[in-house]
Scaffold this active site. Structure first.
Site, PDB file in Angstrom:
ATOM      1  N   GLU A   1       0.161   5.245   0.730  1.00 34.45           N
ATOM      2  CA  GLU A   1      -0.601   6.145   1.044  1.00 34.45           C
ATOM      3  C   GLU A   1      -0.291   7.598   0.483  1.00 34.45           C
ATOM      4  O   GLU A   1       0.807   7.796   0.199  1.00 34.45           O
ATOM      5  CB  GLU A   1      -0.773   6.104   2.577  1.00 34.45           C
TER       6      GLU A   1
ATOM      7  N   CYS B   1      -4.127   0.570  -2.545  1.00 34.98           N
ATOM      8  CA  CYS B   1      -3.966  -0.660  -1.626  1.00 34.98           C
ATOM      9  C   CYS B   1      -2.913  -1.753  -2.119  1.00 34.98           C
ATOM     10  O   CYS B   1      -2.417  -1.616  -3.375  1.00 34.98           O
ATOM     11  CB  CYS B   1      -5.307  -1.464  -1.709  1.00 34.98           C
TER      12      CYS B   1
ATOM     13  N   ASN C   1       0.779  -1.256  -0.019  1.00 35.29           N
ATOM     14  CA  ASN C   1       0.034   0.011  -0.032  1.00 35.29           C
ATOM     15  C   ASN C   1       0.772   1.328  -0.098  1.00 35.29           C
ATOM     16  O   ASN C   1       1.984   1.231   0.536  1.00 35.29           O
ATOM     17  CB  ASN C   1      -1.036   0.089   1.180  1.00 35.29           C
TER      18      ASN C   1
ATOM     19  N   CYS D   1     -10.144  -5.052   0.550  1.00 37.21           N
ATOM     20  CA  CYS D   1     -11.135  -4.110   0.431  1.00 37.21           C
ATOM     21  C   CYS D   1     -12.307  -4.495  -0.638  1.00 37.21           C
ATOM     22  O   CYS D   1     -11.963  -5.178  -1.590  1.00 37.21           O
ATOM     23  CB  CYS D   1     -10.876  -2.736   0.410  1.00 37.21           C
TER      24      CYS D   1
ATOM     25  N   GLU E   1      -2.926  -4.765  -3.021  1.00 35.35           N
ATOM     26  CA  GLU E   1      -3.543  -5.513  -4.203  1.00 35.35           C
ATOM     27  C   GLU E   1      -3.516  -4.808  -5.306  1.00 35.35           C
ATOM     28  O   GLU E   1      -3.220  -5.236  -6.489  1.00 35.35           O
ATOM     29  CB  GLU E   1      -4.701  -6.000  -3.847  1.00 35.35           C
TER      30      GLU E   1
ATOM     31  N   CYS F   1     -10.715  -3.420  -4.175  1.00 32.02           N
ATOM     32  CA  CYS F   1      -9.662  -4.541  -4.285  1.00 32.02           C
ATOM     33  C   CYS F   1     -10.285  -5.898  -4.898  1.00 32.02           C
ATOM     34  O   CYS F   1      -9.789  -6.751  -5.742  1.00 32.02           O
ATOM     35  CB  CYS F   1      -8.947  -4.702  -3.450  1.00 32.02           C
TER      36      CYS F   1
HETATM   37  N1  THU Z   1      -5.375  -1.696   2.743  1.00 30.94           N
HETATM   38  C1  THU Z   1      -4.505  -2.635   1.759  1.00 30.94           C
HETATM   39  O1  THU Z   1      -3.223  -2.294   1.310  1.00 30.94           O
HETATM   40  N2  THU Z   1      -4.945  -3.563   1.428  1.00 30.94           N
HETATM   41  C2  THU Z   1      -6.179  -4.377   1.928  1.00 30.94           C
HETATM   42  O2  THU Z   1      -6.576  -5.449   1.822  1.00 30.94           O
HETATM   43  C3  THU Z   1      -6.908  -3.768   3.023  1.00 30.94           C
HETATM   44  C4  THU Z   1      -6.278  -2.158   3.309  1.00 30.94           C
HETATM   45  C5  THU Z   1      -4.450  -0.500   3.047  1.00 30.94           C
HETATM   46  C6  THU Z   1      -5.182   0.858   2.800  1.00 30.94           C
HETATM   47  C7  THU Z   1      -4.538   1.838   3.681  1.00 30.94           C
HETATM   48  O3  THU Z   1      -3.332   2.123   3.288  1.00 30.94           O
HETATM   49  C8  THU Z   1      -4.230   0.843   5.067  1.00 30.94           C
HETATM   50  O4  THU Z   1      -4.459  -0.391   4.724  1.00 30.94           O
HETATM   51  C9  THU Z   1      -5.428   1.076   5.953  1.00 30.94           C
HETATM   52  O5  THU Z   1      -6.536   1.029   5.244  1.00 30.94           O
END
Ligand code: THU
Length: 129
Positions: A41, A50, A39, A83, A52, A86
Site C-alpha cells: 500500500e 495487490c 500487497n 479484484c 496478485e 487483478c
Molecule cells: N488486495 C489484494 O492484494 N488482493 C486482492 O485480491 C484483494 C485486495 C489488497 C489491496 C489492498 O491493499 C487491500 O487488499 C485492501 O483492499
C-alpha cells in the site's frame, strides 16, 4: 510447501498499514517455479498494488509468461477473490481453465478458475482487427 502455504509465507510480509488487510499470492508458472507477491500500500492510496500484481511482476521478471496455478490467501471470513483489475492481469497469462485457489488463514478454501472469475474478458485478439 503447498502453493497456499507459499502464499501464506509471503502474506505476512505485506505492507498494508492503511487497510490492515494482508494478502499473499503465489503463482506457479509453466517452468515449475513459484512466484510470490504481497500487497504493497501507499499513503497515496491509489498507488497501492495487490498481491496478485506483485506475483505477476515477479513472474515476468523471472522470465515466465505462462501461469499454471494461482493461490491467494487473506485473513478474511471467506476466501477473498481477486479484484477486477487483478482478474484481467491474471487472464493475460493464464488460460481460462487455470485453477485459482482462494484461501483464508483459518483454513477455508474455494477453488475456481481464471475463466470463471473473468467471463467475456478483453484480450489481445481484439487488438488484431
Ligand atoms: N488486495 C489484494 O492484494 N488482493 C486482492 O485480491 C484483494 C485486495 C489488497 C489491496 C489492498 O491493499 C487491500 O487488499 C485492501 O483492499
Amino acid at each position: 510447501m503447498t502453493l497456499v502455504e507459499q502464499a501464506e509465507a509471503v502474506r505476512v510480509r505485506a505492507y498494508a498499514p492503511y487497510s490492515g488487510f494482508l494478502v499473499g499470492a503465489a503463482i506457479r508458472g509453466r517452468g515449475g517455479a513459484v512466484h510470490l507477491g504481497c500487497n504493497v500500500e501507499n499513503a497515496a492510496y491509489p498507488e497501492g498494488t495487490c498481491a496478485e500484481a506483485g506475483a505477476i511482476a515477479a513472474m515476468v521478471a523471472a522470465g515466465e509468461t505462462v501461469i499454471e496455478e494461482v493461490a491467494v490467501i487473506a485473513d478474511a471470513p471467506d476466501p477473498v477473490p481477486p479484484c477486477g483489475g487483478c482478474r484481467q492481469k491474471l487472464a493475460e497469462f493464464a488460460a481460462p481453465d487455470v485453477p485459482v485457489i482462494l484461501a483464508t488463514t483459518a483454513g477455508a478454501r474455494r477453488i475456481t478458475t481464471v475463466g470463471e472469475l473473468l467471463p467475456g474478458m478483453f484480450s489481445a485478439r481484439f487488438l488484431g482487427a
